[in-house]
Write an enzyme that holds these catalytic residues in place. Structure first.
Site, PDB file in Angstrom:
ATOM      1  N   GLU A 186     -21.694   1.590 -46.041  1.00 39.50           N
ATOM      2  CA  GLU A 186     -20.962   0.338 -45.825  1.00 39.50           C
ATOM      3  C   GLU A 186     -19.737   0.547 -44.937  1.00 39.50           C
ATOM      4  O   GLU A 186     -18.641   0.088 -45.247  1.00 39.50           O
ATOM      5  CB  GLU A 186     -20.571  -0.291 -47.162  1.00 39.50           C
ATOM      6  CG  GLU A 186     -21.788  -0.646 -48.007  1.00 39.50           C
ATOM      7  CD  GLU A 186     -21.482  -1.402 -49.282  1.00 39.50           C
ATOM      8  OE1 GLU A 186     -20.404  -1.179 -49.863  1.00 39.50           O
ATOM      9  OE2 GLU A 186     -22.332  -2.205 -49.693  1.00 39.50           O
ATOM     10  N   ASP A 240     -28.130  -2.356 -56.465  1.00 43.29           N
ATOM     11  CA  ASP A 240     -26.679  -2.494 -56.614  1.00 43.29           C
ATOM     12  C   ASP A 240     -26.271  -3.279 -57.852  1.00 43.29           C
ATOM     13  O   ASP A 240     -25.911  -4.452 -57.738  1.00 43.29           O
ATOM     14  CB  ASP A 240     -26.100  -3.181 -55.366  1.00 43.29           C
ATOM     15  CG  ASP A 240     -24.602  -2.980 -55.253  1.00 43.29           C
ATOM     16  OD1 ASP A 240     -24.064  -2.175 -56.023  1.00 43.29           O
ATOM     17  OD2 ASP A 240     -23.982  -3.620 -54.391  1.00 43.29           O
ATOM     18  N   GLU A 280     -19.449  -7.773 -61.308  1.00 43.66           N
ATOM     19  CA  GLU A 280     -19.550  -8.299 -59.940  1.00 43.66           C
ATOM     20  C   GLU A 280     -20.730  -9.250 -59.772  1.00 43.66           C
ATOM     21  O   GLU A 280     -20.607 -10.290 -59.131  1.00 43.66           O
ATOM     22  CB  GLU A 280     -19.689  -7.115 -58.967  1.00 43.66           C
ATOM     23  CG  GLU A 280     -19.983  -7.534 -57.544  1.00 43.66           C
ATOM     24  CD  GLU A 280     -20.179  -6.339 -56.602  1.00 43.66           C
ATOM     25  OE1 GLU A 280     -19.981  -5.190 -57.034  1.00 43.66           O
ATOM     26  OE2 GLU A 280     -20.524  -6.582 -55.432  1.00 43.66           O
TER      27      GLU A 280
HETATM   28  C1  GCU Z   1     -21.159  -3.013 -53.917  1.00 46.92           C
HETATM   29  C2  GCU Z   1     -19.895  -3.807 -53.883  1.00 46.92           C
HETATM   30  C3  GCU Z   1     -18.874  -3.235 -52.957  1.00 46.92           C
HETATM   31  C4  GCU Z   1     -18.682  -1.749 -53.244  1.00 46.92           C
HETATM   32  C5  GCU Z   1     -20.019  -1.043 -53.216  1.00 46.92           C
HETATM   33  C6  GCU Z   1     -19.957   0.416 -53.614  1.00 46.92           C
HETATM   34  O1  GCU Z   1     -21.854  -3.168 -52.728  1.00 46.92           O
HETATM   35  O2  GCU Z   1     -20.178  -5.135 -53.493  1.00 46.92           O
HETATM   36  O3  GCU Z   1     -17.667  -3.934 -53.120  1.00 46.92           O
HETATM   37  O4  GCU Z   1     -17.798  -1.177 -52.351  1.00 46.92           O
HETATM   38  O5  GCU Z   1     -20.901  -1.664 -54.116  1.00 46.92           O
HETATM   39  O6  GCU Z   1     -20.384   0.724 -54.706  1.00 46.92           O
HETATM   40  O7  GCU Z   1     -19.487   1.230 -52.841  1.00 46.92           O
END
Ligand code: GCU
Length: 721
Positions: free
Chosen positions: A312, A386, A414
């Protein structure tokens, strides 16, 4: 005037005395968590009191024994509604608190402590000098502290303490909370206010909350905390922030809790002025080594680094065409001289392979098995995607026998309705832990993978993304506290029963009355199925709104990366719904051990829970129940809403057992949950009906609004982003 003040003071004293006697009526704000220590019913008090006459501790106790004694005084004093004295010699009914090395009277008993390891405890009723006493002991002070909390738990839950012989040792070595807290006090995916870490006023100001946080964690055996977000600011490694982390470490140390930090892989560039963060560059390795040395000067028992790399948008070794193991091992070398560890996350989903996100972590990490240094643990999310309301276990569990694998779960909700939905996650955690990977034949559960038993690893870890913030009740609701509690208890013993844990929690947090405990625990156990039903039934996943993940958005299909789109996951079209992960589709099933792969691939054995996770099926497919898939889908959504209504009814009947403040809050939150469950049902049905073009099954009420209405809803300023 003076007279009025005196009269007022007298009234206040009377009210306080009454408050103490009639605990259910007392106003409560949730701050005390499960450590409320309100006076027990008279009968239980009378039975316990003779076995808690006084506490006997070493003359010069260590800080950890000191906090154990203080907690016993506080706890027993409150529960038994009288002061708990500390004595120097063991009289009848004394509680002896210490290791054999610290208390000769315990050493003389030659108790069997060798199997307890360095964190286990033994509670034992014994006779010392002809006097009946209770022993709280272990091989280490922290073991004794855990024993003190275990004794309190016995008393709090109304269990007898007259014939104790209770030994317990944690099965997992590192039991930690991961805070996704940013340095500006925002919390990623946090729904309980701002971060509890008052970074700005640290290291000077020590908010008393830090101590209460440590008490709560020690009471459930949590022994590690990652202070900052995995999307880590490099600033956490500046001297300023190291000093702040050190102040917290000093507060947590007596409670057996080590501090860890999330680090940004590009820190050598961002902080050190280097041109690269290539893990094979000697200057980079030297930078990390010097940084580790600096941290250990400030925090001698620092736990180590947590790393989110090449995920990400985060930097990582992949930026230099190096593997995850090369990145992890370079950091591990910097920490090894200090006995620190690297926790490397397996949460990656670069757009590679054949495009099934559920396969990507396995594809990337499985080939690296055996290549990680000894002080690296790979942290794997419970499911392959997730933190969804329901996912099958990640196929990495059992697939990397040469690498210690840790389990990561999300305690914050979440994808489960944020703080307001009542969802007891103990049931979700247990479902993962109990799942059988068949990696080494039947019985190779995820629990045995992550506690190191299956592949004989010393290093073992379970991490929960914390749901803690600065809200007065810590977690955004009283029932969310149960998820923190259940996480800790399952981390200690991953084979424990989530129902039994809920019973303990409900008794400690609310009431011992069986009229309360039974229905409330049933409601908690039901709550997990309810949320699955109204959000993502039959194996659907990732149907939440973009970015904030609040509410339904199954129609979203325009985000730049395919696997961010709910429509990518539901694959609903005129012919059917679901993600084909069998041989005819992405073949993700092949990542599981053959018996599991076979079960998931076969429509006769996959079961309803994971049906649409693994299969794309026609709307008219006949379910085991003999309904069509379409009818069954609609029924599941409706059932979820009905289950929330059942939870509301249960809670209404609990009013007489609960103080007005906590009763009212849960009542309001359940009403929000019901409204939102209805919204989830209606919006999901409206969307899927636009694909199936089928009528609703008989008796089903049409959605309250048009699909366009639901699609147009927007939620700016939603929390946690
Ligand atoms: C999910 C979440 C993110 C977080 C990510 C992670 O995608 O939405 O906010 O950073 O998990 O576990 O790194």
């Amino acid at each position: 005037m003076i007279e009025r003040i005196a009269r007022l003071a007298a009234i206040v004293t009377i009210v306080m005395a009454l408050g103490l006697a009639a605990s259910p009526a007392a106003a409560e704000d949730g701050y005390a968590l499960w450590l409320r220590y309100q006076p027990l019913p008279q009968g239980i008090r009378a039975a316990a009191a003779p076995h808690a006459a006084a506490i006997v501790a070493p003359a010069a106790p260590s800080p950890t024994i000191g906090v154990a004694v203080a907690e016993l005084q506080r706890g027993l004093g409150g529960l038994l509604a009288r002061p708990e004295p500390v004595a120097h010699t063991a009289g009848v009914g004394a509680i002896l608190v210490g290791t054999p090395a610290e208390l000769p009277a315990i050493a003389a008993l030659h108790l069997p402590l060798s199997g307890l390891g360095d964190e286990g405890y033994l509670l034992r009723s014994a006779t010392v000098d002809g006097k009946a006493v209770t022993i709280v002991t272990g091989n280490s002070d922290v073991g004794v502290l855990y024993g003190a909390f275990a004794l309190l738990r016995q008393v709090q839950t109304g269990a007898p303490i007259d014939r104790l012989d209770l030994a317990s040792t944690p099965k997992v070595r590192i039991r930690m909370l991961d805070h996704w807290d940013n340095l500006d006090r925002t919390v990623e995916r946090g729904y309980a206010g701002e971060s509890i870490w008052d970074w700005w006023r640290l290291p000077d100001w020590h908010d008393p909350r830090y101590t209460d946080y440590a008490r709560a964690n020690a009471s459930i055996g949590i022994n590690g905390t990652v202070l900052n977000n995995v999307n880590a600011s490099p600033d956490i490694l500046t001297p300023r922030f190291i000093a702040k982390a050190a102040a917290l470490a000093d507060i947590f140390r007596p409670y057996g809790i080590k501090v860890y930090l999330s680090v940004n892989f590009a820190s050598p560039i961002k902080l050190g002025g280097l041109k690269t963060a290539d893990p094979l560059d000697p200057q980079v390795a030297a930078w990390w080594k010097a940084k580790a040395d600096e941290i250990y000067k400030a925090i001698p028992d620092f736990g180590g680094f947590l790393v989110k790399a090449n995920s990400e948008g985060q930097p990582g070794p992949g930026d230099y065409h190096r593997s995850h193991s090369q990145g992890a091992n370079m950091l591990a070398a910097a920490l090894a001289p200090h006995h620190g560890i690297v926790i490397w996350r397996a949460f990656v989903y670069t757009a590679t392979g054949d495009g099934d996100r559920a396969k990507e972590a396995y594809d990337e990490f499985k080939p690296l098995d055996g290549q990680f240094a000894d002080n690296v643990v790979l942290q794997v999310k419970n499911g392959p995607i997730d933190f969804q309301p329901r996912e099958p276990f990640s196929p990495l569990f059992g697939a990397m026998p040469k690498t210690p694998l840790g389990l990561e779960v999300q305690i914050t909700k979440e994808y489960l309705g944020f703080a307001t939905h009542l969802v007891y996650l103990g049931a979700l955690f247990q479902e993962t832990l109990d799942a059988d990977t068949y990696a080494d034949g039947p019985g190779s559960t995820v629990a045995k993978v992550i506690d190191g038993e299956l592949d004989h690893h010393q290093l073992s870890l379970i991490a929960g993304v914390a749901n803690i913030g600065s809200d007065r009740d810590w977690c955004g609701s009283d029932f969310n506290q149960a998820n923190w509690y259940a996480f800790g208890r399952l981390a200690w013993d991953p084979t424990a029963s989530s129902r039994a844990i809920a019973v303990e929690w409900a008794k400690m947090t609310f009431s011992l009355d069986p009229g309360f405990v039974g229905p409330t625990v049933d409601m908690m156990m039901l709550s997990r199925e309810a949320v699955v039903n109204y959000m993502t039934p039959l194996g659907l996943a990732h149907q939440m709104g973009t970015n904030h993940h609040y509410g339904p958005a199954p129609w979203v299909d325009n985000l730049p990366q395919a696997e961010w789109n709910p429509a990518y996951y539901n694959r609903a079209d005129a012919t059917g719904i679901g993600f084909d992960r069998t041989k005819t589709g992405s073949n993700a099933v092949a990542q599981y051990a053959p018996p599991v792969a076979k079960r998931f691939a076969d429509l006769a054995t996959v079961g309803d829970k994971y049906l649409l996770w693994f299969h794309h099926l026609p709307w008219t497919y006949r379910m085991a129940s003999d309904e069509t898939l379409w009818d069954s889908l609609v029924h599941h959504y409706t059932l979820g809403v009905t289950q929330v209504a059942d939870m509301q009814n249960t809670w209404t009947a609990m009013q007489r057992y609960v103080d007005p403040e906590r009763y009212a809050k849960a009542t309001t939150f359940l009403a929000i949950q019901h409204r939102e469950a209805q919204w989830w049902r209606d919006a999901s049905i409206a969307y899927f009906q636009s694909k199936s073009h089928l009528p609703l099954p008989a008796g089903e009420v049409p959605p309250a609004h048009s699909l366009a209405y639901y699609e147009a809803l927007r939620f700016p300023h939603a929390p946690g982003i």
